[in-house]
Design a protein around this motif. Sequence first.
Motif, PDB file in Angstrom:
ATOM      1  N   ASP A  85      10.528  13.892  18.821  1.00  0.00           N
ATOM      2  CA  ASP A  85       9.619  14.575  19.745  1.00  0.00           C
ATOM      3  C   ASP A  85       9.732  14.079  21.182  1.00  0.00           C
ATOM      4  OD1 ASP A  85       8.655  16.087  17.686  1.00  0.00           O
ATOM      5  OD2 ASP A  85       6.836  14.896  17.376  1.00  0.00           O
ATOM      6  N   PHE A  86      10.092  12.796  21.384  1.00  0.00           N
ATOM      7  CA  PHE A  86       9.968  12.234  22.724  1.00  0.00           C
ATOM      8  C   PHE A  86      11.246  11.639  23.310  1.00  0.00           C
ATOM      9  CE2 PHE A  86       5.696  11.614  20.747  1.00  0.00           C
ATOM     10  CZ  PHE A  86       5.035  12.593  21.490  1.00  0.00           C
ATOM     11  N   ASP A  87      12.149  11.142  22.504  1.00  0.00           N
ATOM     12  CA  ASP A  87      13.289  10.406  23.050  1.00  0.00           C
ATOM     13  C   ASP A  87      14.453  11.339  23.349  1.00  0.00           C
ATOM     14  OD1 ASP A  87      14.831   8.102  23.780  1.00  0.00           O
ATOM     15  OD2 ASP A  87      15.876   8.325  21.861  1.00  0.00           O
ATOM     16  N   PRO A  88      14.917  11.397  24.608  1.00  0.00           N
ATOM     17  CA  PRO A  88      16.021  12.315  24.939  1.00  0.00           C
ATOM     18  C   PRO A  88      17.324  11.975  24.232  1.00  0.00           C
ATOM     19  CG  PRO A  88      15.547  10.838  26.781  1.00  0.00           C
ATOM     20  CD  PRO A  88      14.445  10.662  25.798  1.00  0.00           C
TER      21      PRO A  88
ATOM     22  N   VAL B 133      12.404   2.719  24.725  1.00  0.00           N
ATOM     23  CA  VAL B 133      13.685   2.833  24.026  1.00  0.00           C
ATOM     24  C   VAL B 133      14.829   2.559  24.993  1.00  0.00           C
ATOM     25  CG1 VAL B 133      15.226   4.372  22.753  1.00  0.00           C
ATOM     26  CG2 VAL B 133      12.749   4.510  22.409  1.00  0.00           C
ATOM     27  N   VAL B 134      15.765   1.729  24.572  1.00  0.00           N
ATOM     28  CA  VAL B 134      17.033   1.541  25.268  1.00  0.00           C
ATOM     29  C   VAL B 134      18.153   1.763  24.255  1.00  0.00           C
ATOM     30  CG1 VAL B 134      18.558  -0.106  26.431  1.00  0.00           C
ATOM     31  CG2 VAL B 134      16.132  -0.022  27.028  1.00  0.00           C
ATOM     32  N   TRP B 135      19.139   2.553  24.656  1.00  0.00           N
ATOM     33  CA  TRP B 135      20.301   2.819  23.817  1.00  0.00           C
ATOM     34  C   TRP B 135      21.452   1.896  24.211  1.00  0.00           C
ATOM     35  CZ3 TRP B 135      21.325   6.302  19.810  1.00  0.00           C
ATOM     36  CH2 TRP B 135      20.262   7.154  19.466  1.00  0.00           C
ATOM     37  N   TYR B 136      22.195   1.445  23.213  1.00  0.00           N
ATOM     38  CA  TYR B 136      23.372   0.591  23.406  1.00  0.00           C
ATOM     39  C   TYR B 136      24.573   1.268  22.746  1.00  0.00           C
ATOM     40  CZ  TYR B 136      20.321  -3.387  24.628  1.00  0.00           C
ATOM     41  OH  TYR B 136      19.424  -4.233  25.216  1.00  0.00           O
ATOM     42  N   ARG B 137      25.729   1.204  23.432  1.00  0.00           N
ATOM     43  CA  ARG B 137      26.968   1.730  22.853  1.00  0.00           C
ATOM     44  C   ARG B 137      28.105   0.736  23.088  1.00  0.00           C
ATOM     45  NH1 ARG B 137      27.767   7.418  22.078  1.00  0.00           N
ATOM     46  NH2 ARG B 137      29.851   7.227  23.010  1.00  0.00           N
ATOM     47  N   HIS B 138      28.975   0.640  22.089  1.00  0.00           N
ATOM     48  CA  HIS B 138      30.096  -0.294  22.166  1.00  0.00           C
ATOM     49  C   HIS B 138      31.269   0.287  21.385  1.00  0.00           C
ATOM     50  CE1 HIS B 138      31.899  -4.250  22.818  1.00  0.00           C
ATOM     51  NE2 HIS B 138      32.262  -4.280  21.535  1.00  0.00           N
ATOM     52  N   GLU B 139      32.473   0.098  21.909  1.00  0.00           N
ATOM     53  CA  GLU B 139      33.667   0.609  21.243  1.00  0.00           C
ATOM     54  C   GLU B 139      34.484  -0.539  20.661  1.00  0.00           C
ATOM     55  OE1 GLU B 139      36.081   3.151  23.613  1.00  0.00           O
ATOM     56  OE2 GLU B 139      34.418   4.452  24.240  1.00  0.00           O
ATOM     57  N   VAL B 140      35.035  -0.314  19.461  1.00  0.00           N
ATOM     58  CA  VAL B 140      35.971  -1.248  18.850  1.00  0.00           C
ATOM     59  C   VAL B 140      37.172  -0.461  18.361  1.00  0.00           C
ATOM     60  CG1 VAL B 140      34.236  -2.940  18.169  1.00  0.00           C
ATOM     61  CG2 VAL B 140      34.814  -1.084  16.608  1.00  0.00           C
ATOM     62  N   VAL B 141      38.322  -1.089  18.424  1.00  0.00           N
ATOM     63  CA  VAL B 141      39.558  -0.479  17.938  1.00  0.00           C
ATOM     64  C   VAL B 141      39.963  -1.195  16.657  1.00  0.00           C
ATOM     65  CG1 VAL B 141      41.981  -0.003  18.437  1.00  0.00           C
ATOM     66  CG2 VAL B 141      40.260   0.187  20.255  1.00  0.00           C
ATOM     67  N   LEU B 142      40.146  -0.410  15.596  1.00  0.00           N
ATOM     68  CA  LEU B 142      40.462  -0.973  14.290  1.00  0.00           C
ATOM     69  C   LEU B 142      41.830  -0.510  13.813  1.00  0.00           C
ATOM     70  CD1 LEU B 142      37.037  -0.364  12.465  1.00  0.00           C
ATOM     71  CD2 LEU B 142      37.779  -2.420  13.687  1.00  0.00           C
ATOM     72  N   THR B 143      42.441  -1.347  13.014  1.00  0.00           N
ATOM     73  CA  THR B 143      43.676  -0.945  12.344  1.00  0.00           C
ATOM     74  C   THR B 143      43.323  -0.070  11.150  1.00  0.00           C
ATOM     75  OG1 THR B 143      43.669  -2.820  10.829  1.00  0.00           O
ATOM     76  CG2 THR B 143      44.706  -3.158  12.990  1.00  0.00           C
ATOM     77  N   ALA B 144      44.333   0.565  10.575  1.00  0.00           N
ATOM     78  CA  ALA B 144      44.100   1.401   9.402  1.00  0.00           C
ATOM     79  C   ALA B 144      43.559   0.570   8.248  1.00  0.00           C
ATOM     80  CB  ALA B 144      45.400   2.105   9.003  1.00  0.00           C
ATOM     81  N   ALA B 145      44.056  -0.662   8.111  1.00  0.00           N
ATOM     82  CA  ALA B 145      43.587  -1.526   7.033  1.00  0.00           C
ATOM     83  C   ALA B 145      42.121  -1.908   7.235  1.00  0.00           C
ATOM     84  CB  ALA B 145      44.458  -2.777   6.951  1.00  0.00           C
TER      85      ALA B 145
ATOM     86  N   VAL C 264      23.325   1.577  18.996  1.00  0.00           N
ATOM     87  CA  VAL C 264      22.056   1.042  18.500  1.00  0.00           C
ATOM     88  C   VAL C 264      20.940   1.573  19.383  1.00  0.00           C
ATOM     89  CG1 VAL C 264      20.677  -1.010  18.022  1.00  0.00           C
ATOM     90  CG2 VAL C 264      23.148  -1.052  17.620  1.00  0.00           C
ATOM     91  N   ARG C 265      19.961   2.195  18.747  1.00  0.00           N
ATOM     92  CA  ARG C 265      18.747   2.639  19.444  1.00  0.00           C
ATOM     93  C   ARG C 265      17.678   1.578  19.220  1.00  0.00           C
ATOM     94  NH1 ARG C 265      16.539   7.987  17.021  1.00  0.00           N
ATOM     95  NH2 ARG C 265      16.013   6.530  15.336  1.00  0.00           N
ATOM     96  N   LEU C 266      17.252   0.948  20.296  1.00  0.00           N
ATOM     97  CA  LEU C 266      16.315  -0.167  20.200  1.00  0.00           C
ATOM     98  C   LEU C 266      14.993   0.213  20.850  1.00  0.00           C
ATOM     99  CD1 LEU C 266      16.019  -3.055  19.193  1.00  0.00           C
ATOM    100  CD2 LEU C 266      16.888  -3.857  21.390  1.00  0.00           C
ATOM    101  N   LEU C 267      13.933   0.132  20.073  1.00  0.00           N
ATOM    102  CA  LEU C 267      12.588   0.433  20.557  1.00  0.00           C
ATOM    103  C   LEU C 267      11.783  -0.858  20.576  1.00  0.00           C
ATOM    104  CD1 LEU C 267      10.045   2.146  21.183  1.00  0.00           C
ATOM    105  CD2 LEU C 267       9.854   2.574  18.718  1.00  0.00           C
ATOM    106  N   ALA C 268      11.215  -1.191  21.724  1.00  0.00           N
ATOM    107  CA  ALA C 268      10.434  -2.424  21.853  1.00  0.00           C
ATOM    108  C   ALA C 268       9.092  -2.126  22.482  1.00  0.00           C
ATOM    109  CB  ALA C 268      11.185  -3.449  22.687  1.00  0.00           C
ATOM    110  N   ARG C 269       8.102  -2.859  22.015  1.00  0.00           N
ATOM    111  CA  ARG C 269       6.740  -2.658  22.517  1.00  0.00           C
ATOM    112  C   ARG C 269       6.254  -3.803  23.382  1.00  0.00           C
ATOM    113  NH1 ARG C 269       3.034  -1.442  17.644  1.00  0.00           N
ATOM    114  NH2 ARG C 269       3.864  -3.463  17.005  1.00  0.00           N
TER     115      ARG C 269
ATOM    116  N   GLY D 169      15.949   5.209  27.323  1.00  0.00           N
ATOM    117  CA  GLY D 169      15.426   6.417  26.713  1.00  0.00           C
ATOM    118  C   GLY D 169      13.985   6.621  27.142  1.00  0.00           C
ATOM    119  N   ILE D 170      13.138   6.985  26.225  1.00  0.00           N
ATOM    120  CA  ILE D 170      11.737   7.246  26.540  1.00  0.00           C
ATOM    121  C   ILE D 170      10.982   5.937  26.756  1.00  0.00           C
ATOM    122  CG2 ILE D 170      11.129   7.292  24.085  1.00  0.00           C
ATOM    123  CD1 ILE D 170       9.527   9.450  26.853  1.00  0.00           C
ATOM    124  N   GLY D 171      10.148   5.895  27.774  1.00  0.00           N
ATOM    125  CA  GLY D 171       9.239   4.780  27.975  1.00  0.00           C
ATOM    126  C   GLY D 171       7.942   5.022  27.235  1.00  0.00           C
TER     127      GLY D 171
END
Length: 663
Positions: free
Chosen positions: A256-259, A297-309, A363-368, A402-404
């Motif tokens: 309802d609230f977080d973009p 709410v604060v959103w975090y994004r991170h990229e990792v490169v993996l081998t097929a194994a 990771v979507r992190l919501l803190a009060r 995100g949403i405050g």
Amino acid sequence: MRRTSTALTFLLAAATSAAATGADRPLLHPLFSDRVVLQRDRPVTVWGWSEAADEVVVSLAGATAPPPPQRTPPDPTTGRWEITLPARPAGGPWQLRVEAGSRSVVAHDVLFGDVWLCSGQSNMAMPLHDTDQASAAMAHANWPEVRVCSLPLQLAAEPQEVPAGVGWRAMTPQTAGAVSAVAFHFAAKWREHTRVPVGLIIAAVGGTSIDVWMSAASLGRVPASADALDGVMRQRDAERALTTTLADDLDAWFADFDPGSADHNHWAAPELDDAGWLTSIVPGRWWTQHYPDFTGVVWYRHEVVLTAAQAAAGAVLQFGFPRDFDTAFVNGRRVGAETNRVIRRRYPIPAGTLRAGRNVIAVRLLARDANAGFGHSPDQFALACDGGPPVPLAGPWRTRRGIGLADAKRPVPDRLTRAPDRVTLLHNAMIHPLRPFTLRGFVWYQGENDLGRPDHYRTLLGELMRGWREEFRATAAPFVVIQLPRYDVDGPAKESWPALREAQRLAVASTPRAALAVTWDTGCITDIHPRDKAAVGQRAAHAALALEGFPGGALSPAPLGIVRSTESIVIHFGPGESPLSGKVGALLEGFALVDLAGVTHPVAARCTSPTTVCLPLPTNFVPTAVRFAWADAPIAALSTRSGLPVVPFELRLGRNATALTSH
């Protein structure tokens, strides 16, 4: 299928327990399972539940002459029965057998020895394998007569009768690593001096305040805790009528609230362009980076490169203890969520989620509250891949607000048992179900979470000791309180560290058969979870041995009194181990005087006898207090000849020349 929240599980458990009858509960309380240690030389209380119509018969069988069986009827309303076994000397093994009607249960390999309840927060919970010299300690821990019962984290809105997940394990090189390091070293020293079996009941949870470990009855004796207790009771009553899960309510709130949670523009999507996002360092708190004083709410994004194994192997996403509510996604797929901030995040990644090449973790992190973000060490943040080294995740992540909370049109959903930050919740689930198990005594190591309220803490600690002794029917049982070690505290909390130690000292001084394990000379100034736990556990054992009058016992000297003249102040020490190590006439570091303005002035103190220290008074100086080792990480030099440090203190001076007043 939506995930059922941890909080709902706890609430259901509480409701089930409250409605249970004698037939629904175990015939013998789970503490009395195989390998249990029962308290030697004292009558032992045994209890359980049965049908009201059944007579309960309890018997001991062993190599020596067993006592005759005892019989009792259960309570006709609750089904609870209780029997007191006669005192037995240390030894075993025995069998404890309970029969009622067609039901029976036997606990095998029962020993009589000394049983200690070890409780507190993270430094009590810290396992042996995470500490210094762990490998050597574990290798020598072949002690089948030392038994450990470690309680898992449980929360309850109402007092429980049956604890979850209890069981006894013998101490071996294979099991010792998971045991509380402080409790391990305590047991090793106690065993060395008493030569009897040892039982350790460990109930410790990181990041917890003292009042979450206290009963409503104990808190009811503390007027300053009335509002907190009343708030919990009112919320508990309101939650009894709830029919929805916390997870479902949170999902609806985000939608309802977080973009960033919108279906058409989800910020966890791997194809999302996050080039315009900010960069934050993980681990790290919001207030140190881009989001001071922000709650929401604060959103975090991170990229990792993996081998097929790596992509094909099983993997677990782990990132310590975020604050507060988190939802984790891998390549847009939700892999886990948690609302309890003291549960270590370990989210198994479903097969087929990872790919060879680029992968996006969000990771979507919501803190009060403003102390939000990711804490703990960088090695807690990793993608653990089966059969290979972990992929580190600490470092720069892309972040976006995100949403405050102030902008949302309704409050964030919550539950009373979401996290152990409300009064009584841990007591209800982890202490109340244990009583009245017969104990030798208690070891308490906690306080870091109560900085900033030393006067209130002093009262609470006194009531905790009183309340636990009442509940376990052990009014004269020894109670060892471990003081905070040295640690370099940042900011305004710097003065709170010694003030909390002083609160511990004063509470112990006013409680019969209680003692301090003094640790200001141990610890690590850069780590609130120091790895040198051997000295801590051993000093707690020395204090317990002293309280019980055993050889090997030793207490740190404490100030007994003070004599003031126009030229000096003389402090008398005792009754701990003596003499003081300072040679007569030698200068001593760590002493200070406080003036009328509250300013602290270091002073060159001298040891004038094995039990006295003299502080010279500057001309026209009016002191209001004397302090020793009054710092978060003291630089001081006063101990016994065996190395026990003197108790740190602040002695406030009265108007009278020889008067001494406490807080």
